[in-house]
Enzyme design. Structure first.
Site, PDB file in Angstrom:
ATOM      1  N   GLY A   1      26.592 -62.660  14.602  1.00 23.11           N
ATOM      2  CA  GLY A   1      26.566 -61.384  13.867  1.00 23.11           C
ATOM      3  C   GLY A   1      25.256 -61.183  13.124  1.00 23.11           C
TER       4      GLY A   1
ATOM      5  CG  ASP B   1      22.449 -64.966  19.893  1.00 21.01           C
ATOM      6  OD1 ASP B   1      22.496 -65.905  20.717  1.00 21.01           O
ATOM      7  OD2 ASP B   1      21.698 -64.979  18.903  1.00 21.01           O
ATOM      8  CG  ASN B   2      18.297 -63.689  20.345  1.00 23.68           C
ATOM      9  OD1 ASN B   2      18.819 -63.048  19.443  1.00 23.68           O
ATOM     10  ND2 ASN B   2      17.802 -64.906  20.160  1.00 23.68           N
TER      11      ASN B   2
ATOM     12  NE  ARG C   1      22.351 -58.184  18.593  1.00 22.67           N
ATOM     13  CZ  ARG C   1      21.147 -58.559  18.186  1.00 22.67           C
ATOM     14  NH1 ARG C   1      20.580 -59.627  18.695  1.00 22.67           N
ATOM     15  NH2 ARG C   1      20.507 -57.870  17.255  1.00 22.67           N
TER      16      ARG C   1
ATOM     17  CE  LYS D   1      14.871 -60.422  13.123  1.00 18.44           C
ATOM     18  NZ  LYS D   1      14.319 -60.512  14.472  1.00 18.44           N
TER      19      LYS D   1
HETATM   20  P1  AMP Z   1      18.051 -65.415  15.895  1.00 19.76           P
HETATM   21  O1  AMP Z   1      17.919 -66.682  16.669  1.00 19.76           O
HETATM   22  O2  AMP Z   1      16.954 -65.183  14.895  1.00 19.76           O
HETATM   23  O3  AMP Z   1      18.244 -64.245  16.779  1.00 19.76           O
HETATM   24  O4  AMP Z   1      19.359 -65.573  14.976  1.00 19.76           O
HETATM   25  C1  AMP Z   1      20.565 -66.153  15.399  1.00 19.76           C
HETATM   26  C2  AMP Z   1      21.635 -65.936  14.366  1.00 19.76           C
HETATM   27  O5  AMP Z   1      21.285 -66.504  13.105  1.00 19.76           O
HETATM   28  C3  AMP Z   1      21.949 -64.471  14.063  1.00 19.76           C
HETATM   29  O6  AMP Z   1      23.318 -64.359  13.808  1.00 19.76           O
HETATM   30  C4  AMP Z   1      21.149 -64.211  12.815  1.00 19.76           C
HETATM   31  O7  AMP Z   1      21.676 -63.144  12.066  1.00 19.76           O
HETATM   32  C5  AMP Z   1      21.293 -65.518  12.083  1.00 19.76           C
HETATM   33  N1  AMP Z   1      20.176 -65.761  11.154  1.00 19.76           N
HETATM   34  C6  AMP Z   1      18.894 -66.009  11.490  1.00 19.76           C
HETATM   35  N2  AMP Z   1      18.140 -66.174  10.390  1.00 19.76           N
HETATM   36  C7  AMP Z   1      18.958 -65.995   9.321  1.00 19.76           C
HETATM   37  C8  AMP Z   1      18.780 -66.041   7.900  1.00 19.76           C
HETATM   38  N3  AMP Z   1      17.584 -66.279   7.354  1.00 19.76           N
HETATM   39  N4  AMP Z   1      19.856 -65.805   7.140  1.00 19.76           N
HETATM   40  C9  AMP Z   1      21.051 -65.559   7.663  1.00 19.76           C
HETATM   41  N5  AMP Z   1      21.297 -65.516   8.987  1.00 19.76           N
HETATM   42  C10 AMP Z   1      20.260 -65.736   9.817  1.00 19.76           C
HETATM   43 MG    MG Z   2      18.979 -62.763  17.356  1.00 19.31          MG
END
Ligand code: AMP
Ligand code: MG
Length: 461
Positions: free
Chosen positions: A82, A240-241, A175, A104
């Site tokens: 999420g 998820d990406n 996604r 973001k």
């Molecule tokens: P990402 O790999 O950056 O696409 O993130 C994967 C998951 O981790 C997603 O659910 C993001 O919302 C969560 N996420 C990444 N960085 C943070 C952060 N600094 N604080 C909270 N959730 C994060």
């Molecule tokens: Mg992501």
């Protein structure tokens, strides 16, 4: 910030999102605003625009929300991800049709788990500049609308870093992992609503989930072929990406290759090379297989659905090959009827063997006054004569970029921005707006010197 908000996601079943406002920050400061894009979206900003981007003010009429999704991260299933550090401000309808506007780095949400919900300046500026560059390179992508500083220190491995928020736009943020979230919970109501919504928003010609899957496969294969044509490595192709409409989303430890090495990995966390340059097509197919699996619970006859989905997923490679061939034939100025496979493969093979710069190797072909960096290769002159006989070089300079966002330049740009100087960002950004022209600053066109080479890129989360 003024816009006619019209957020269709709010009409979906309520378990699909959570209403959530951005969390205010100590001291919003303007970094960069994409006024041209704002105009096309029908969004206007006043002098206090940074307050809206940093999240201290919320535009009138907006109902911000966070979206639920799950995902396979490096192949491992995570049932709940999420928007942990993002909020969807809402949707607007402008020149590009319906578009999401998302912040973001805007603070903790229901989905943050242990994270702080924040982002620091480096990844924010990287996403800004790389996503805008991708757009100019004609690659489907989220786009950057604005970035603002937060006046807050963010704590990461490297120590305290300046906080920032990026505001991005996208045709949606749906996604593969969004489908997986509801499929894994056996939530048919949400899954069906999501399928209908996605078809309506992205693939209005699709009549059923078969059509949808087929179109998603086509879009994904096209996207990855285009990435490979500019030497792009996404770095975190987790489900998820992986956007169901085939647009590039979530620029983390992504990178553009300098010297050509098909096994190249930049991401410090990708120890097995799962998301290496040359692995991207097979990961794309794997991600599409996860989408197919998530659609299965909706099938009226599971066996028939498995059979037809399998056929579509098995067809990914073929679809990709056609797209890939098209991308590289046009990079080499080869007409469609030319026997392009041999010429393309040999050229790539020579590049890999000589370990030369990908971008420069293509660009130099249509500029015969440049002595080609592949000249020392014993087979080059033979290849060149054969290629020259069939190639039409007249369009090649508008297909092969002179400027790409090279890692070492991004690093310099980030370091300058940390010390409060955005001039280098501005200069580099303006060169990337015309990637097919030779910029004033020639340093943007050349590969790094050995000491400038960036070996790894980091997620920066
Ligand atoms: P990402 O790999 O950056 O696409 O993130 C994967 C998951 O981790 C997603 O659910 C993001 O919302 C969560 N996420 C990444 N960085 C943070 C952060 N600094 N604080 C909270 N959730 C994060
Ligand atoms: Mg992501």
């Amino acid at each position: 910030m003024r816009a006619s908000w019209d957020t269709s996601y709010l009409s979906l079943p309520e378990q699909m999102y959570r209403k959530q406002k951005p969390i205010p920050v100590p001291k919003p400061s303007p970094l960069v605003l994409n006024t041209q894009l704002a105009k096309k979206l029908g969004v206007s900003f006043g002098s206090d625009w940074a307050e809206y981007i940093a999240g201290n003010k919320v535009s009138q009429g907006a109902t911000p929300l966070t979206q639920a999704y799950a995902g396979h991260q490096f192949g491992n299933w995570n049932p709940q991800l999420g928007d942990g550090r993002a909020v969807l401000l809402g949707e607007v309808t402008g020149e590009f049709g319906r578009m999401d506007i998302q912040l973001k780095g805007s603070g903790r949400t229901h989905w943050s788990r242990g994270g702080d919900g924040r982002a620091w300046l480096g990844p924010v500026l990287r996403e800004y500049i790389v996503s805008e560059a991708m757009h100019k390179l004609n690659i489907p992508t989220t786009r950057a609308l604005a970035a603002a500083g937060t006046g807050e220190s963010i704590y990461r491995e490297e120590g305290p870093l300046p906080g920032a928020v990026i505001c991005r736009t996208a045709t949606s943020h749906i996604r593969v992992g969004t489908f997986q979230y509801f499929a894994s919970r056996n939530d048919h109501e949400a899954l069906e609503a999501l399928l209908n919504y996605t078809i309506n928003r992205h693939y209005p010609k699709a009549k059923n989930s078969n059509d949808f899957l087929e179109m998603a496969v086509q879009a994904q294969a096209e996207l990855i072929a285009k990435w490979m044509g500019v030497g792009f490595i996404h770095g975190v192709m987790n489900t998820d990406n992986s956007h169901v409409a085939g647009i590039t989303v979530d620029y983390g430890p992504c990178a553009f290759m300098d010297n050509f090495a098909p096994k190249r990995v930049f991401s410090a966390i990708d120890r097995q090379g799962r998301y290496a340059y040359g692995n991207q097509p097979s990961i794309g197919a794997w991600n599409m297989a996860q989408l197919a699996t998530a659609l299965l619970p909706l099938a009226s006859n599971r066996d028939i659905a498995i059979e037809s989905f399998t056929e579509i997923i098995n067809g990914f490679e073929k679809v990709f090959d056609i797209e890939y061939k098209q991308v590289f034939s046009s990079k080499l100025g080869l007409p469609s009827e030319a026997e392009s496979d041999f010429l393309t493969n040999k050229f790539l093979e020579m590049m890999a063997h000589e370990n030369v710069d990908f971008t420069q190797s293509f660009r130099a072909l249509s500029n015969p006054d440049i002595d080609h960096i592949l000249r020392p290769h014993p087979e080059f002159s033979n290849w060149y004569d054969q290629w020259r006989e069939v190639a039409d070089i007249s369009e090649m300079d508008s297909i092969n970029p002179a400027v790409i966002p090279r890692n070492h330049i991004i690093e310099i740009m980030i370091n300058q921005a940390i010390s409060g100087n955005m001039d280098y960002f501005t200069e580099f950004h303006s060169a990337l707006r015309n990637p097919y022209s030779i910029p004033k600053n020639l340093l943007f066109t050349i590969p790094p010197t050995p000491i400038e080479v960036v070996k790894n890129t980091f997620c920066g989360t």
